[in-house]
Design a protein around this motif. Structure first.
Motif, PDB file in Angstrom:
ATOM      1  N   UNK A  38       0.832  -1.206   0.000  1.00  0.00           N
ATOM      2  CA  UNK A  38       0.000   0.000   0.000  1.00  0.00           C
ATOM      3  C   UNK A  38       0.867   1.255   0.000  1.00  0.00           C
ATOM      4  N   UNK A  39       1.926   1.256   0.796  1.00  0.00           N
ATOM      5  CA  UNK A  39       2.831   2.412   0.798  1.00  0.00           C
ATOM      6  C   UNK A  39       3.515   2.559  -0.562  1.00  0.00           C
ATOM      7  N   UNK A  40       3.986   1.451  -1.135  1.00  0.00           N
ATOM      8  CA  UNK A  40       4.664   1.510  -2.430  1.00  0.00           C
ATOM      9  C   UNK A  40       3.734   2.049  -3.509  1.00  0.00           C
ATOM     10  N   UNK A  41       2.448   1.671  -3.467  1.00  0.00           N
ATOM     11  CA  UNK A  41       1.475   2.146  -4.449  1.00  0.00           C
ATOM     12  C   UNK A  41       1.240   3.643  -4.335  1.00  0.00           C
ATOM     13  N   UNK A  42       1.641   4.212  -3.203  1.00  0.00           N
ATOM     14  CA  UNK A  42       1.480   5.654  -2.973  1.00  0.00           C
ATOM     15  C   UNK A  42       2.842   6.356  -2.939  1.00  0.00           C
ATOM     16  N   UNK A  43       3.808   5.748  -3.624  1.00  0.00           N
ATOM     17  CA  UNK A  43       5.148   6.335  -3.802  1.00  0.00           C
ATOM     18  C   UNK A  43       5.864   6.572  -2.479  1.00  0.00           C
ATOM     19  N   UNK A  44       5.738   5.619  -1.567  1.00  0.00           N
ATOM     20  CA  UNK A  44       6.471   5.664  -0.301  1.00  0.00           C
ATOM     21  C   UNK A  44       7.242   4.360  -0.135  1.00  0.00           C
ATOM     22  N   UNK A  45       8.378   4.454   0.538  1.00  0.00           N
ATOM     23  CA  UNK A  45       9.153   3.257   0.843  1.00  0.00           C
ATOM     24  C   UNK A  45       8.955   2.909   2.308  1.00  0.00           C
ATOM     25  N   UNK A  46       8.591   1.660   2.578  1.00  0.00           N
ATOM     26  CA  UNK A  46       8.369   1.222   3.956  1.00  0.00           C
ATOM     27  C   UNK A  46       9.364   0.134   4.318  1.00  0.00           C
ATOM     28  N   UNK A  47       9.899   0.205   5.535  1.00  0.00           N
ATOM     29  CA  UNK A  47      10.852  -0.781   6.027  1.00  0.00           C
ATOM     30  C   UNK A  47      10.413  -1.290   7.390  1.00  0.00           C
ATOM     31  N   UNK A  48      10.587  -2.604   7.609  1.00  0.00           N
ATOM     32  CA  UNK A  48      10.253  -3.198   8.893  1.00  0.00           C
ATOM     33  C   UNK A  48      11.363  -2.918   9.907  1.00  0.00           C
ATOM     34  N   UNK A  49      10.962  -2.587  11.119  1.00  0.00           N
ATOM     35  CA  UNK A  49      11.921  -2.355  12.201  1.00  0.00           C
ATOM     36  C   UNK A  49      11.322  -2.899  13.495  1.00  0.00           C
ATOM     37  N   UNK A  50      12.153  -3.530  14.305  1.00  0.00           N
ATOM     38  CA  UNK A  50      11.699  -3.963  15.620  1.00  0.00           C
ATOM     39  C   UNK A  50      11.997  -2.878  16.650  1.00  0.00           C
ATOM     40  N   UNK A  51      11.041  -2.613  17.515  1.00  0.00           N
ATOM     41  CA  UNK A  51      11.278  -1.650  18.592  1.00  0.00           C
ATOM     42  C   UNK A  51      12.402  -2.121  19.508  1.00  0.00           C
ATOM     43  N   UNK A  52      12.643  -3.429  19.541  1.00  0.00           N
ATOM     44  CA  UNK A  52      13.720  -3.942  20.394  1.00  0.00           C
ATOM     45  C   UNK A  52      15.094  -3.492  19.907  1.00  0.00           C
ATOM     46  N   UNK A  53      15.197  -3.117  18.625  1.00  0.00           N
ATOM     47  CA  UNK A  53      16.493  -2.717  18.060  1.00  0.00           C
ATOM     48  C   UNK A  53      16.724  -1.210  18.128  1.00  0.00           C
ATOM     49  N   UNK A  54      15.738  -0.457  18.582  1.00  0.00           N
ATOM     50  CA  UNK A  54      15.872   1.001  18.667  1.00  0.00           C
ATOM     51  C   UNK A  54      16.563   1.395  19.973  1.00  0.00           C
TER      52      UNK A  54
END
Length: 309
Positions: free
Chosen positions: A30-46
């Motif tokens: 859905x993000x890609x279809x709207x010209x956005x790049x989405x990446x998965x991130x775990x809150x444990x790694x922040x």
């Protein structure tokens, strides 16, 4: 407000999750279809590094913060760990990064005791609930309810998908009454109208009920993860309005609201989920939930903020 020089032509979105799965893929598409790049991130790694130029460090976003954050999951853990994960969400919002749903909404809904309290305060029908620490007091509550002819549900204060839930039906069941880290969360069991076991899951986005389904469980638990079947329903004004009021009471961008119609005909909210699954709902109703969520995040939170800035 968080300000930066944009070097990437595509807006970048962080999806906080430890298990992307089907829902993560739906969001990325859905993000890609709207010209956005989405990446998965775990809150444990922040991590937080107060005093540095970039006080919140997110893997993959070390040079600049994401344009927005979609919270698909908050990991469990100790009290300290959960507080830290919420601190990250709060800090990002204070830095001007749209967080969807934000930390306050997550706090209000992940804590079942506060959810029950806020629903009742808003005048929304919800099961009679007791939250207490002493086992003897919890036993007395269950014994009194059983004597009145009511079953009692025992739930973990934090949890989802039916994990750790018990229905206490008779005095011998008291042997199984246990607290969750020292806290007892008890609710009067609601008998639904009609045959068998069922409830309604209503999906609300930005104050509007966008879709709904009936879940029919093989037992009194109606969770899709526990094998419940799903069928599309026509949203009545009564049910849609109740779901919208429940989400407004907890001040969420979006939520899945579970509603049971009691034997007397009254619709009652039994749960409000700030990180709801929608695979079963989408399969039953054919509504592009991920697209609706992404549109709401981008149009109401991200693009409007950029326009103001």
């Amino acid at each position: 407000m968080h300000l930066k020089i944009v070097t990437n032509p595509l807006p970048r979105i962080a999806i906080f999750t430890d298990d992307p799965g089907w829902h993560g893929k739906q969001l990325c598409r859905a993000f890609a279809a709207r010209s956005c790049r989405a990446d998965y991130v775990s809150l444990t790694a922040c991590r937080l590094q107060v005093g540095d130029e970039l006080p919140v460090v997110i893997p993959g976003f070390e040079q600049e913060l994401p344009d927005a954050v979609f919270v698909r999951g908050v990991p469990g853990g100790s009290l300290e760990e959960v507080v830290f994960y919420l601190d990250v969400l709060h800090a990002l919002k204070m830095l001007g990064v749209p967080v969807y749903n934000d930390g306050r909404a997550i706090e209000r809904s992940v804590d079942k005791a506060m959810t029950s309290f806020l629903l009742q305060r808003a005048g929304i029908s919800t099961p009679k609930t007791w939250v207490l620490r002493e086992r003897e007091q919890a036993l007395a509550v269950v014994e009194r309810e059983l004597a009145l002819g009511h079953y009692v549900i025992s739930k973990p204060l934090f949890g989802s998908q039916g994990e750790g839930i018990r229905r206490l039906e008779k005095s011998t069941d008291l042997l199984w009454l246990t607290g969750s880290h020292g806290i007892y969360y008890l609710q009067r069991f609601i008998e639904c109208d009609g045959d068998g076991y069922s409830d309604k899951r209503i999906f609300v986005i930005n104050g509007k009920a966008v879709s709904g389904m009936r879940r029919r469980g093989t037992s009194w638990l109606n969770n899709v993860a526990r094998g419940a079947s799903c069928e599309a329903i026509e949203l009545t004004e009564e049910v849609a309005e109740l779901a919208v009021r429940a989400v407004a009471a907890l001040r969420m961008d979006y939520a899945g609201v579970d509603i049971i119609r009691e034997r007397d005909g009254r619709p009652t909210v039994i749960e409000v989920n700030s990180v709801p699954a929608w695979k079963g709902l989408q399969g039953a109703c054919g509504v592009d939930i991920a697209g609706l969520l992404v549109d709401d995040l981008l149009q109401r939170h991200m693009y409007s903020i950029k326009a103001v800035a």
